[in-house]
Motif scaffolding. Structure first.
Motif, PDB file in Angstrom:
ATOM      1  N   LYS A 248     -16.561  -7.144  -0.955  1.00  0.00           N
ATOM      2  CA  LYS A 248     -15.740  -7.639  -2.067  1.00  0.00           C
ATOM      3  C   LYS A 248     -15.538  -6.562  -3.129  1.00  0.00           C
ATOM      4  CE  LYS A 248     -16.330 -12.446  -2.784  1.00  0.00           C
ATOM      5  NZ  LYS A 248     -17.204 -13.533  -3.274  1.00  0.00           N
ATOM      6  N   ALA A 249     -16.608  -5.839  -3.448  1.00  0.00           N
ATOM      7  CA  ALA A 249     -16.509  -4.788  -4.460  1.00  0.00           C
ATOM      8  C   ALA A 249     -15.536  -3.687  -4.021  1.00  0.00           C
ATOM      9  CB  ALA A 249     -17.885  -4.194  -4.746  1.00  0.00           C
ATOM     10  N   LEU A 250     -15.604  -3.306  -2.748  1.00  0.00           N
ATOM     11  CA  LEU A 250     -14.725  -2.243  -2.249  1.00  0.00           C
ATOM     12  C   LEU A 250     -13.299  -2.735  -2.045  1.00  0.00           C
ATOM     13  CD1 LEU A 250     -17.042  -0.535   0.391  1.00  0.00           C
ATOM     14  CD2 LEU A 250     -16.594   0.200  -1.955  1.00  0.00           C
ATOM     15  N   ARG A 251     -13.159  -3.903  -1.465  1.00  0.00           N
ATOM     16  CA  ARG A 251     -11.834  -4.423  -1.109  1.00  0.00           C
ATOM     17  C   ARG A 251     -11.029  -4.865  -2.328  1.00  0.00           C
ATOM     18  NH1 ARG A 251      -7.528  -5.865  -0.742  1.00  0.00           N
ATOM     19  NH2 ARG A 251      -6.407  -6.939   0.913  1.00  0.00           N
ATOM     20  N   TYR A 252     -11.710  -5.443  -3.321  1.00  0.00           N
ATOM     21  CA  TYR A 252     -10.991  -6.000  -4.459  1.00  0.00           C
ATOM     22  C   TYR A 252     -11.126  -5.174  -5.732  1.00  0.00           C
ATOM     23  CZ  TYR A 252     -10.393  -9.745  -1.194  1.00  0.00           C
ATOM     24  OH  TYR A 252     -10.060 -10.456  -0.064  1.00  0.00           O
ATOM     25  N   GLY A 253     -11.738  -3.996  -5.634  1.00  0.00           N
ATOM     26  CA  GLY A 253     -11.721  -3.054  -6.743  1.00  0.00           C
ATOM     27  C   GLY A 253     -10.345  -2.409  -6.816  1.00  0.00           C
ATOM     28  N   LEU A 254     -10.091  -1.624  -7.840  1.00  0.00           N
ATOM     29  CA  LEU A 254      -8.775  -1.008  -8.033  1.00  0.00           C
ATOM     30  C   LEU A 254      -8.338  -0.194  -6.821  1.00  0.00           C
ATOM     31  CD1 LEU A 254      -6.327  -0.385  -9.793  1.00  0.00           C
ATOM     32  CD2 LEU A 254      -7.620   1.530 -10.754  1.00  0.00           C
ATOM     33  N   LEU A 255      -9.206   0.702  -6.349  1.00  0.00           N
ATOM     34  CA  LEU A 255      -8.834   1.535  -5.210  1.00  0.00           C
ATOM     35  C   LEU A 255      -8.654   0.709  -3.944  1.00  0.00           C
ATOM     36  CD1 LEU A 255     -11.088   4.668  -5.804  1.00  0.00           C
ATOM     37  CD2 LEU A 255      -8.628   4.457  -6.212  1.00  0.00           C
ATOM     38  N   GLY A 256      -9.480  -0.302  -3.774  1.00  0.00           N
ATOM     39  CA  GLY A 256      -9.357  -1.170  -2.607  1.00  0.00           C
ATOM     40  C   GLY A 256      -8.049  -1.931  -2.596  1.00  0.00           C
ATOM     41  N   LEU A 257      -7.640  -2.420  -3.753  1.00  0.00           N
ATOM     42  CA  LEU A 257      -6.358  -3.138  -3.835  1.00  0.00           C
ATOM     43  C   LEU A 257      -5.193  -2.206  -3.538  1.00  0.00           C
ATOM     44  CD1 LEU A 257      -7.019  -5.388  -6.951  1.00  0.00           C
ATOM     45  CD2 LEU A 257      -6.810  -6.126  -4.568  1.00  0.00           C
ATOM     46  N   LEU A 258      -5.239  -0.998  -4.104  1.00  0.00           N
ATOM     47  CA  LEU A 258      -4.154  -0.039  -3.875  1.00  0.00           C
ATOM     48  C   LEU A 258      -4.087   0.424  -2.423  1.00  0.00           C
ATOM     49  CD1 LEU A 258      -4.442   2.150  -7.096  1.00  0.00           C
ATOM     50  CD2 LEU A 258      -2.686   0.446  -6.574  1.00  0.00           C
ATOM     51  N   SER A 259      -5.237   0.514  -1.784  1.00  0.00           N
ATOM     52  CA  SER A 259      -5.242   1.018  -0.409  1.00  0.00           C
ATOM     53  C   SER A 259      -4.940  -0.054   0.628  1.00  0.00           C
ATOM     54  CB  SER A 259      -6.593   1.668  -0.090  1.00  0.00           C
ATOM     55  OG  SER A 259      -7.602   0.702   0.008  1.00  0.00           O
ATOM     56  N   ASN A 260      -4.838  -1.302   0.206  1.00  0.00           N
ATOM     57  CA  ASN A 260      -4.634  -2.397   1.157  1.00  0.00           C
ATOM     58  C   ASN A 260      -3.348  -3.168   0.925  1.00  0.00           C
ATOM     59  OD1 ASN A 260      -7.009  -2.628   3.056  1.00  0.00           O
ATOM     60  ND2 ASN A 260      -8.022  -2.342   1.084  1.00  0.00           N
ATOM     61  N   ILE A 261      -2.341  -2.506   0.393  1.00  0.00           N
ATOM     62  CA  ILE A 261      -1.036  -3.143   0.266  1.00  0.00           C
ATOM     63  C   ILE A 261      -0.517  -3.326   1.696  1.00  0.00           C
ATOM     64  CG2 ILE A 261       1.322  -2.902  -0.616  1.00  0.00           C
ATOM     65  CD1 ILE A 261       0.061  -1.110  -2.854  1.00  0.00           C
ATOM     66  N   PRO A 262      -0.112  -4.544   2.066  1.00  0.00           N
ATOM     67  CA  PRO A 262       0.207  -4.829   3.468  1.00  0.00           C
ATOM     68  C   PRO A 262       1.439  -4.088   4.003  1.00  0.00           C
ATOM     69  CG  PRO A 262       0.233  -6.848   2.129  1.00  0.00           C
ATOM     70  CD  PRO A 262      -0.006  -5.710   1.218  1.00  0.00           C
ATOM     71  N   GLY A 263       1.409  -3.862   5.298  1.00  0.00           N
ATOM     72  CA  GLY A 263       2.564  -3.367   6.036  1.00  0.00           C
ATOM     73  C   GLY A 263       2.780  -1.871   5.970  1.00  0.00           C
ATOM     74  N   LYS A 264       3.858  -1.474   6.625  1.00  0.00           N
ATOM     75  CA  LYS A 264       4.217  -0.058   6.695  1.00  0.00           C
ATOM     76  C   LYS A 264       4.540   0.488   5.306  1.00  0.00           C
ATOM     77  CE  LYS A 264       6.899   3.051   9.538  1.00  0.00           C
ATOM     78  NZ  LYS A 264       7.783   3.158  10.689  1.00  0.00           N
ATOM     79  N   PHE A 265       5.215  -0.308   4.484  1.00  0.00           N
ATOM     80  CA  PHE A 265       5.530   0.114   3.121  1.00  0.00           C
ATOM     81  C   PHE A 265       4.240   0.381   2.335  1.00  0.00           C
ATOM     82  CE2 PHE A 265       5.931  -1.010  -1.378  1.00  0.00           C
ATOM     83  CZ  PHE A 265       6.825  -0.022  -1.784  1.00  0.00           C
ATOM     84  N   GLY A 266       3.265  -0.496   2.474  1.00  0.00           N
ATOM     85  CA  GLY A 266       1.991  -0.335   1.786  1.00  0.00           C
ATOM     86  C   GLY A 266       1.281   0.942   2.203  1.00  0.00           C
ATOM     87  N   ARG A 267       1.314   1.247   3.512  1.00  0.00           N
ATOM     88  CA  ARG A 267       0.681   2.478   4.000  1.00  0.00           C
ATOM     89  C   ARG A 267       1.415   3.706   3.487  1.00  0.00           C
ATOM     90  NH1 ARG A 267       0.428  -0.861   8.457  1.00  0.00           N
ATOM     91  NH2 ARG A 267       2.137   0.188   9.531  1.00  0.00           N
ATOM     92  N   LYS A 268       2.750   3.644   3.442  1.00  0.00           N
ATOM     93  CA  LYS A 268       3.526   4.773   2.912  1.00  0.00           C
ATOM     94  C   LYS A 268       3.243   4.971   1.425  1.00  0.00           C
ATOM     95  CE  LYS A 268       7.386   5.595   5.939  1.00  0.00           C
ATOM     96  NZ  LYS A 268       7.014   6.958   6.243  1.00  0.00           N
ATOM     97  N   LEU A 269       3.165   3.876   0.685  1.00  0.00           N
ATOM     98  CA  LEU A 269       2.867   3.946  -0.745  1.00  0.00           C
ATOM     99  C   LEU A 269       1.471   4.538  -0.967  1.00  0.00           C
ATOM    100  CD1 LEU A 269       3.792   3.287  -3.623  1.00  0.00           C
ATOM    101  CD2 LEU A 269       2.780   1.017  -3.323  1.00  0.00           C
ATOM    102  N   PHE A 270       0.491   4.075  -0.207  1.00  0.00           N
ATOM    103  CA  PHE A 270      -0.885   4.571  -0.291  1.00  0.00           C
ATOM    104  C   PHE A 270      -0.918   6.063   0.018  1.00  0.00           C
ATOM    105  CE2 PHE A 270      -5.211   4.563   1.991  1.00  0.00           C
ATOM    106  CZ  PHE A 270      -5.920   4.810   0.836  1.00  0.00           C
ATOM    107  N   SER A 271      -0.215   6.470   1.061  1.00  0.00           N
ATOM    108  CA  SER A 271      -0.156   7.874   1.442  1.00  0.00           C
ATOM    109  C   SER A 271       0.522   8.703   0.348  1.00  0.00           C
ATOM    110  CB  SER A 271       0.605   8.013   2.773  1.00  0.00           C
ATOM    111  OG  SER A 271       0.555   9.326   3.233  1.00  0.00           O
ATOM    112  N   GLY A 272       1.578   8.154  -0.230  1.00  0.00           N
ATOM    113  CA  GLY A 272       2.272   8.850  -1.318  1.00  0.00           C
ATOM    114  C   GLY A 272       1.389   9.010  -2.544  1.00  0.00           C
ATOM    115  N   MET A 273       0.611   7.987  -2.869  1.00  0.00           N
ATOM    116  CA  MET A 273      -0.314   8.080  -4.009  1.00  0.00           C
ATOM    117  C   MET A 273      -1.348   9.173  -3.755  1.00  0.00           C
ATOM    118  SD  MET A 273      -0.901   4.136  -5.262  1.00  0.00           S
ATOM    119  CE  MET A 273      -1.478   3.537  -3.694  1.00  0.00           C
TER     120      MET A 273
END
Length: 119
Positions: free
Chosen positions: A83-108
């Motif tokens: 819960k701490a890892l998944r719902y912390g700030l970095l966890g939320l940013l890294s788990n945006i669903p789908g291909k768009f989320g992965r592209k956004l995470f990679s871009g960040m």
């Protein structure tokens, strides 16, 4: 991808082993005070984000599966850590669903890389 990044992706199984060992240590450890535990959780968060970004940036389905398996391992080992890892700030940013989320995470990651000069 940079040369260092390519090397990290080739060694991703080693990175995942370290990540899982850290989870096991955090699960079993009895820390003498909150500051040390908080520091270790921050360190685990960073290790998990590095593992996650390398798996995403590799671009393979196999590594996306390894990412899901890592998160499942953390969840199965210790729900509080998960819960701490998944719902912390970095966890939320890294788990945006789908291909768009992965592209956004990679871009960040690329932006952070340019700002902080790592890798």
């Amino acid at each position: 991808q940079s040369v260092n990044e390519a090397v990290m992706i080739r060694r991703i199984d080693q990175q995942l082993r370290v990540n899982k060992l850290m989870v096991d240590v955090m699960h079993e450890a009895k820390f003498p005070n909150r500051k040390i535990r908080r520091y270790m959780m921050s360190y685990l968060d960073i290790i998990t984000i590095v593992s996650s970004i390398m798996l995403v940036r590799s671009g393979t389905e196999e590594n996306l599966q390894k990412r899901a398996e890592l998160m499942q391992y953390i969840k199965d080992t210790d729900k509080g850590i998960y819960k701490a890892l998944r719902y912390g700030l970095l966890g939320l940013l890294s788990n945006i669903p789908g291909k768009f989320g992965r592209k956004l995470f990679s871009g960040m990651y690329v932006v952070a890389q340019k700002i902080y000069g790592f890798n």
